[in-house]
Design a protein around this motif. Sequence first.
Motif, PDB file in Angstrom:
ATOM      1  N   ASN A   1       0.833  -1.208   0.000  1.00 19.28           N
ATOM      2  CA  ASN A   1       0.000   0.000   0.000  1.00 19.28           C
ATOM      3  C   ASN A   1       0.866   1.256   0.000  1.00 19.28           C
ATOM      4  OD1 ASN A   1      -2.411  -1.405   0.009  1.00 19.28           O
ATOM      5  ND2 ASN A   1      -2.571  -1.447   2.234  1.00 19.28           N
ATOM      6  N   GLN A   2       1.941   1.197   0.782  1.00 21.95           N
ATOM      7  CA  GLN A   2       2.844   2.350   0.870  1.00 21.95           C
ATOM      8  C   GLN A   2       3.495   2.640  -0.489  1.00 21.95           C
ATOM      9  OE1 GLN A   2       5.468   2.140   4.254  1.00 21.95           O
ATOM     10  NE2 GLN A   2       6.635   3.947   3.608  1.00 21.95           N
ATOM     11  N   ILE A   3       3.897   1.595  -1.182  1.00 19.78           N
ATOM     12  CA  ILE A   3       4.490   1.755  -2.520  1.00 19.78           C
ATOM     13  C   ILE A   3       3.480   2.370  -3.486  1.00 19.78           C
ATOM     14  CG2 ILE A   3       5.347   0.485  -4.540  1.00 19.78           C
ATOM     15  CD1 ILE A   3       6.651  -1.498  -2.512  1.00 19.78           C
ATOM     16  N   ALA A   4       2.232   1.858  -3.432  1.00 16.75           N
ATOM     17  CA  ALA A   4       1.177   2.371  -4.332  1.00 16.75           C
ATOM     18  C   ALA A   4       0.892   3.844  -4.048  1.00 16.75           C
ATOM     19  CB  ALA A   4      -0.094   1.544  -4.159  1.00 16.75           C
ATOM     20  N   ILE A   5       0.834   4.222  -2.755  1.00 12.34           N
ATOM     21  CA  ILE A   5       0.579   5.616  -2.368  1.00 12.34           C
ATOM     22  C   ILE A   5       1.735   6.516  -2.804  1.00 12.34           C
ATOM     23  CG2 ILE A   5       0.344   7.182  -0.378  1.00 12.34           C
ATOM     24  CD1 ILE A   5      -1.143   4.776   1.015  1.00 12.34           C
ATOM     25  N   THR A   6       2.943   6.038  -2.638  1.00 10.22           N
ATOM     26  CA  THR A   6       4.135   6.812  -3.027  1.00 10.22           C
ATOM     27  C   THR A   6       4.141   7.095  -4.526  1.00 10.22           C
ATOM     28  OG1 THR A   6       5.393   5.780  -1.217  1.00 10.22           O
ATOM     29  CG2 THR A   6       6.661   6.865  -2.954  1.00 10.22           C
ATOM     30  N   LYS A   7       3.770   6.093  -5.315  1.00 10.62           N
ATOM     31  CA  LYS A   7       3.736   6.267  -6.772  1.00 10.62           C
ATOM     32  C   LYS A   7       2.728   7.334  -7.203  1.00 10.62           C
ATOM     33  CE  LYS A   7       5.238   1.625  -8.167  1.00 10.62           C
ATOM     34  NZ  LYS A   7       4.803   0.338  -8.744  1.00 10.62           N
ATOM     35  N   GLU A   8       1.655   7.484  -6.415  1.00 10.07           N
ATOM     36  CA  GLU A   8       0.603   8.439  -6.762  1.00 10.07           C
ATOM     37  C   GLU A   8       0.814   9.812  -6.121  1.00 10.07           C
ATOM     38  OE1 GLU A   8      -1.905   7.834  -8.913  1.00 10.07           O
ATOM     39  OE2 GLU A   8      -1.011   5.872  -9.269  1.00 10.07           O
ATOM     40  N   ASP A   9       1.770   9.906  -5.190  1.00  8.32           N
ATOM     41  CA  ASP A   9       1.998  11.150  -4.448  1.00  8.32           C
ATOM     42  C   ASP A   9       2.704  12.187  -5.343  1.00  8.32           C
ATOM     43  OD1 ASP A   9       2.476  13.160  -2.651  1.00  8.32           O
ATOM     44  OD2 ASP A   9       3.173  11.834  -1.047  1.00  8.32           O
ATOM     45  N   LYS A  10       1.964  13.237  -5.720  1.00  5.14           N
ATOM     46  CA  LYS A  10       2.495  14.274  -6.611  1.00  5.14           C
ATOM     47  C   LYS A  10       3.405  15.278  -5.884  1.00  5.14           C
ATOM     48  CE  LYS A  10      -0.007  12.619  -9.982  1.00  5.14           C
ATOM     49  NZ  LYS A  10       0.617  11.825 -11.032  1.00  5.14           N
ATOM     50  N   ASN A  11       3.361  15.249  -4.540  1.00  5.40           N
ATOM     51  CA  ASN A  11       4.181  16.193  -3.760  1.00  5.40           C
ATOM     52  C   ASN A  11       5.645  15.756  -3.676  1.00  5.40           C
ATOM     53  OD1 ASN A  11       1.973  17.882  -3.117  1.00  5.40           O
ATOM     54  ND2 ASN A  11       1.332  16.439  -1.531  1.00  5.40           N
ATOM     55  N   LEU A  12       5.900  14.494  -4.006  1.00  2.43           N
ATOM     56  CA  LEU A  12       7.272  13.975  -3.949  1.00  2.43           C
ATOM     57  C   LEU A  12       7.950  14.113  -5.302  1.00  2.43           C
ATOM     58  CD1 LEU A  12       6.577  10.661  -1.984  1.00  2.43           C
ATOM     59  CD2 LEU A  12       7.616  12.718  -1.043  1.00  2.43           C
ATOM     60  N   SER A  13       9.239  14.408  -5.260  1.00  2.00           N
ATOM     61  CA  SER A  13      10.013  14.469  -6.514  1.00  2.00           C
ATOM     62  C   SER A  13      10.285  13.039  -6.996  1.00  2.00           C
ATOM     63  CB  SER A  13      11.338  15.188  -6.280  1.00  2.00           C
ATOM     64  OG  SER A  13      12.154  14.433  -5.405  1.00  2.00           O
ATOM     65  N   LYS A  14      10.747  12.926  -8.217  1.00  3.80           N
ATOM     66  CA  LYS A  14      11.021  11.605  -8.801  1.00  3.80           C
ATOM     67  C   LYS A  14      12.098  10.869  -7.995  1.00  3.80           C
ATOM     68  CE  LYS A  14      10.074   8.902 -12.345  1.00  3.80           C
ATOM     69  NZ  LYS A  14       8.723   8.389 -12.551  1.00  3.80           N
ATOM     70  N   GLU A  15      13.104  11.615  -7.544  1.00  5.98           N
ATOM     71  CA  GLU A  15      14.201  11.008  -6.760  1.00  5.98           C
ATOM     72  C   GLU A  15      13.689  10.512  -5.409  1.00  5.98           C
ATOM     73  OE1 GLU A  15      14.360  14.075  -8.137  1.00  5.98           O
ATOM     74  OE2 GLU A  15      15.617  13.508  -9.861  1.00  5.98           O
ATOM     75  N   GLU A  16      12.834  11.343  -4.771  1.00  5.40           N
ATOM     76  CA  GLU A  16      12.271  10.954  -3.460  1.00  5.40           C
ATOM     77  C   GLU A  16      11.397   9.713  -3.596  1.00  5.40           C
ATOM     78  OE1 GLU A  16      11.897  15.116  -0.957  1.00  5.40           O
ATOM     79  OE2 GLU A  16      10.442  14.713  -2.557  1.00  5.40           O
ATOM     80  N   GLN A  17      10.591   9.694  -4.657  1.00  4.96           N
ATOM     81  CA  GLN A  17       9.732   8.527  -4.896  1.00  4.96           C
ATOM     82  C   GLN A  17      10.566   7.264  -5.074  1.00  4.96           C
ATOM     83  OE1 GLN A  17       7.287   9.565  -8.302  1.00  4.96           O
ATOM     84  NE2 GLN A  17       5.530  10.043  -7.005  1.00  4.96           N
ATOM     85  N   THR A  18      11.609   7.373  -5.900  1.00  2.00           N
ATOM     86  CA  THR A  18      12.477   6.217  -6.176  1.00  2.00           C
ATOM     87  C   THR A  18      13.138   5.727  -4.897  1.00  2.00           C
ATOM     88  OG1 THR A  18      12.929   7.151  -8.360  1.00  2.00           O
ATOM     89  CG2 THR A  18      14.379   5.396  -7.609  1.00  2.00           C
ATOM     90  N   LYS A  19      13.614   6.656  -4.059  1.00  2.00           N
ATOM     91  CA  LYS A  19      14.296   6.301  -2.809  1.00  2.00           C
ATOM     92  C   LYS A  19      13.352   5.564  -1.863  1.00  2.00           C
ATOM     93  CE  LYS A  19      16.938   8.265   1.017  1.00  2.00           C
ATOM     94  NZ  LYS A  19      17.338   9.501   1.728  1.00  2.00           N
ATOM     95  N   ILE A  20      12.147   6.136  -1.678  1.00  2.00           N
ATOM     96  CA  ILE A  20      11.162   5.515  -0.757  1.00  2.00           C
ATOM     97  C   ILE A  20      10.755   4.135  -1.260  1.00  2.00           C
ATOM     98  CG2 ILE A  20       8.812   5.712   0.160  1.00  2.00           C
ATOM     99  CD1 ILE A  20       9.245   8.810   0.080  1.00  2.00           C
ATOM    100  N   ILE A  21      10.514   4.028  -2.571  1.00  2.00           N
ATOM    101  CA  ILE A  21      10.093   2.736  -3.149  1.00  2.00           C
ATOM    102  C   ILE A  21      11.189   1.689  -3.004  1.00  2.00           C
ATOM    103  CG2 ILE A  21       9.523   1.579  -5.337  1.00  2.00           C
ATOM    104  CD1 ILE A  21       7.995   4.184  -6.099  1.00  2.00           C
ATOM    105  N   GLU A  22      12.440   2.103  -3.207  1.00  2.00           N
ATOM    106  CA  GLU A  22      13.580   1.166  -3.058  1.00  2.00           C
ATOM    107  C   GLU A  22      13.647   0.634  -1.629  1.00  2.00           C
ATOM    108  OE1 GLU A  22      16.616   0.617  -5.113  1.00  2.00           O
ATOM    109  OE2 GLU A  22      15.613   1.366  -6.894  1.00  2.00           O
ATOM    110  N   GLU A  23      13.499   1.550  -0.653  1.00  2.00           N
ATOM    111  CA  GLU A  23      13.543   1.148   0.763  1.00  2.00           C
ATOM    112  C   GLU A  23      12.381   0.200   1.082  1.00  2.00           C
ATOM    113  OE1 GLU A  23      13.486   4.774   2.959  1.00  2.00           O
ATOM    114  OE2 GLU A  23      15.575   5.318   2.456  1.00  2.00           O
ATOM    115  N   CYS A  24      11.205   0.551   0.562  1.00  3.14           N
ATOM    116  CA  CYS A  24      10.018  -0.296   0.806  1.00  3.14           C
ATOM    117  C   CYS A  24      10.208  -1.687   0.191  1.00  3.14           C
ATOM    118  CB  CYS A  24       8.769   0.362   0.209  1.00  3.14           C
ATOM    119  SG  CYS A  24       8.164   1.753   1.162  1.00  3.14           S
TER     120      CYS A  24
END
Length: 550
Positions: free
Chosen positions: A47-70
């Motif tokens: 769920n966290q990965i899906a929410i991160t992918k849809e979160d427009k407030n995060l930059s592409k780098e931030e999204q990639t970092k969070i998804i990698e950690e998840c």
Amino acid sequence: MADQTLILSVDEEAKLLQPIDEYVGKIQEQIDALRVEGSDRVNSLKNQIAITKEDKNLSKEEQTKIIEECKKELEKAKNVENTNKPQISKLIADAEGYLSQHYKKEYYDVVAQSCKAEKEAEKSKYEKVKAELQAEHQAKLSGLKDAEEIKAEKYTHKNKLFDAQMAYESKIQEIKDRRHDAYMHKYHLIDLLRMSKFTFAQKKAQSLENYKYSFNLTQFLYRNGLYIVIIMIFVALCIITPLVKNTQLLTVTNILNILQQASPRMFLALGVAGLILLTGTDLSVGRMVGMGMVTATIIMHKGINTGGVFGHVFDFSGIAPVPRALLALLVCVVLTTAFAMVAGFFMAKFKMHPFISTMANMLIIFGLVTYATKGVSFGAIDSVIPNTFIPQIGKFPTIILWAIAAIAVVWFIWNKTVFGKNLYAVGGNPEAAAVSGISVFKVTMGAFILAGILYGFGSWLECNRMIGSGSAAYGQGWDMDAIAACVVGGVSFTGGIGKISGVVTGVLIFTSLTYSLTILGIDTNLQFIFEGIIILAAVTLDCLKYVQKK
């Protein structure tokens, strides 16, 4: 008389259930503890990965970092899940084994008996109340002489009886709910154990229980009464035919013949069904078939045609059979779609009743085709064409496959596309659909265009099936057959109600009935009477359902 000792109080019922809930509850606690770092963690991270992918407030780098950690955490959680899986499966098996041994015998059967006894007690109580009210009513009537007072007393008595009946039915529903809840509680426990991943047997058991719980005989007869009667007629025909005609009705050959005859008609019924869904209809179907048959026969005829169009005799034999057949299909579809669009435009733009616009279409098409061709029949088509497009494989006529394809395509359009959803919305309530942003004009035109395309295919297939013989008079009465098939199949004239399966059933019912009566040697005019009675019965049931719903 009901045995009062069998009737359980709420506390007694809860006491019976307590040891079962406690035993399964302890196992559930163990399973939950094992799932915390396993299944629960996996679902949370997904769920966290899906929410991160849809979160427009995060930059592409931030999204990639969070998804990698998840994903790293997800890998660990999946390993824990796989490690704990055998232990969880063992605990689930233990809990389900306990439920199988104890739930029905120690709880559900006792509650079911209690409900049965309580139902009998309530029935006796209701009969007693009715008798008391009747006695009271008779006593009051005996002391009254004024007509108005007698009338008022009868009205009061009627209301008291109604109140007693409502109270009785409410109590019976409560008892029914208790028994149902007692049955389903077992599956609630299993639901928690399995995280809603029921086995096939468990799903079927719940479906059967829900069907029994919600079953209403009146509604069942409204929905299926006509089908039951028709099935009884077919059974009678299957018994009578061997006695009268010395031939079996229910044979593979006859079934294939029925399906073969039904195939072109399926296209027409599917087209009309979309219009009925919009509270419309189409009286020009039969004439569309005649026009399509004439067009297809002229193009697919081998050699110079036996008749002309506006005095001109066509010869398409210079074109190879397959391209010629495809040209015929294209011209059929273009013509039928064009005329359908005309009727649709007047309905959509000027709110003209489709009965009028399609009746005008019917007269124009018949007059135009008859005048242009002088009403002559155009003979046979090139036999290579039907052998190519609808060949007979052994005993199996492949024209049936065309009908199956049409059913699949229209089902997909109705159920899986935005247009299909809009079709139901506009049919159910055009005003509300318009307010919600749906273009009623576009949806109406779309339905007529789809119908026109299907008419074109249907008439082209019929031309192949009959190997030509196209004339302006061909298809007379097919409009009524198509409409009747839809109505019998449950497509409601009130709009927004209908299924493809119902349309298919309706077509098969009418084709089978016509075929069976023909084999029996029943006069065609008498067949119209049967058809009329079935239509009348179908529409009556549809109206009753609508009135009851209102």
